[in-house]
Design an enzyme around this catalytic site. Structure first.
Site, PDB file in Angstrom:
ATOM      1  N   HIS A  43      23.002  45.013  46.332  1.00 30.45           N
ATOM      2  CA  HIS A  43      24.427  45.332  46.253  1.00 30.45           C
ATOM      3  C   HIS A  43      24.711  46.050  44.937  1.00 30.45           C
ATOM      4  CE1 HIS A  43      25.655  42.020  49.189  1.00 30.45           C
ATOM      5  NE2 HIS A  43      24.493  41.548  48.780  1.00 30.45           N
ATOM      6  N   GLU A 125      22.848  41.677  43.038  1.00 33.69           N
ATOM      7  CA  GLU A 125      23.915  42.602  42.654  1.00 33.69           C
ATOM      8  C   GLU A 125      23.465  43.405  41.443  1.00 33.69           C
ATOM      9  OE1 GLU A 125      26.930  43.033  44.037  1.00 33.69           O
ATOM     10  OE2 GLU A 125      27.325  41.213  45.225  1.00 33.69           O
ATOM     11  N   HIS A 161      23.594  46.415  51.151  1.00 32.24           N
ATOM     12  CA  HIS A 161      24.727  45.832  51.867  1.00 32.24           C
ATOM     13  C   HIS A 161      25.227  46.811  52.926  1.00 32.24           C
ATOM     14  CE1 HIS A 161      28.505  43.071  51.203  1.00 32.24           C
ATOM     15  NE2 HIS A 161      27.875  42.823  52.330  1.00 32.24           N
ATOM     16  N   ASP A 171      28.003  49.653  49.565  1.00 30.89           N
ATOM     17  CA  ASP A 171      27.146  49.484  48.391  1.00 30.89           C
ATOM     18  C   ASP A 171      25.686  49.213  48.795  1.00 30.89           C
ATOM     19  OD1 ASP A 171      28.392  46.876  49.250  1.00 30.89           O
ATOM     20  OD2 ASP A 171      27.092  46.044  47.699  1.00 30.89           O
TER      21      ASP A 171
HETATM   22 ZN   LIG Z   1      27.774  44.136  48.524  1.00 30.50          ZN
END
Ligand SMILES: [Zn+2]
Length: 193
Positions: A43, A125, A161, A171
């Site tokens: 992400h 992330e 994602h 993303d």
């Molecule tokens: Zn995401």
């Protein structure tokens, strides 16, 4: 390799990677019994979007974000989410949820024939913004992390994602270099989107 002073330390403490900065999130739950953890989901995030270097993401993942501190936060007020890992622009690695537990990063999702990717994936992330590029230090930290994950879990797929929730999520976006990650990891192309 082990040094002359003793054996190298085991990299994992249960589902926690020792080298990561550990900041436990309350936003997690158990994985389903027999979950096959074979997917890494990449992400991008920054809070406020496009502003790097603050503490907003750590605050969001620990339910401590001041929703009144920025107009954008009104759009996500009350959101309870988490990811297993967060990699800052300088490559610093944070962990919020044990990889043995289910973090809340994917939402409604489908990939490699299975729904609800939170059940059986690891969420990572990257500090960034969909459309922006990512830093060399982030790719290196991501590759090192993926290698550590591959040593502990039967990882067979890496996806964004945007690939597990197409049409709903964007993303990490076109600025993320999947080919570079593949080169760093030395994995076959069928592992990638
Ligand atoms: Zn995401």
């Amino acid at each position: 390799m082990s040094s002359s002073t003793g054996q190298a330390q085991e990299p994992w403490d249960g589902g926690w990677l020792r080298q990561a900065i550990r900041l436990p999130s309350p936003n997690f739950g158990p994985r389903p019994a027999q979950a096959l953890i074979d997917l890494i989901v990449v992400h991008s995030i920054s809070l406020p979007p496009g502003q790097y270097g603050g503490e907003g993401v750590q605050a969001l993942f620990t339910n401590r974000l001041d929703w009144d501190a920025h107009p954008y936060f009104e759009q996500i007020r009350g959101l309870e989410v988490s990811s297993h890992f967060y990699i800052r622009r300088d490559g610093a690695l944070w962990q919020f949820v044990s990889c043995d537990d289910r973090a809340w990063h994917a939402g409604r999702s489908h990939y490699r024939g299975r729904d609800n990717c939170n059940d059986d994936s690891i969420g990572i992330e990257l500090e960034g913004l969909e459309g922006d590029t990512f830093e060399p230090a982030q790719y290196q930290a991501l590759a090192d992390l993926c290698q550590a994950l591959c040593a502990r879990y039967p990882i067979a797929h890496l996806a964004g994602h945007e690939h597990i929730a197409p049409g709903r999520k964007l993303d990490p976006g076109p600025g993320f270099d999947w080919r570079l990650l593949q080169t760093l990891l030395g994995l076959p192309s069928q592992c990638f989107p």
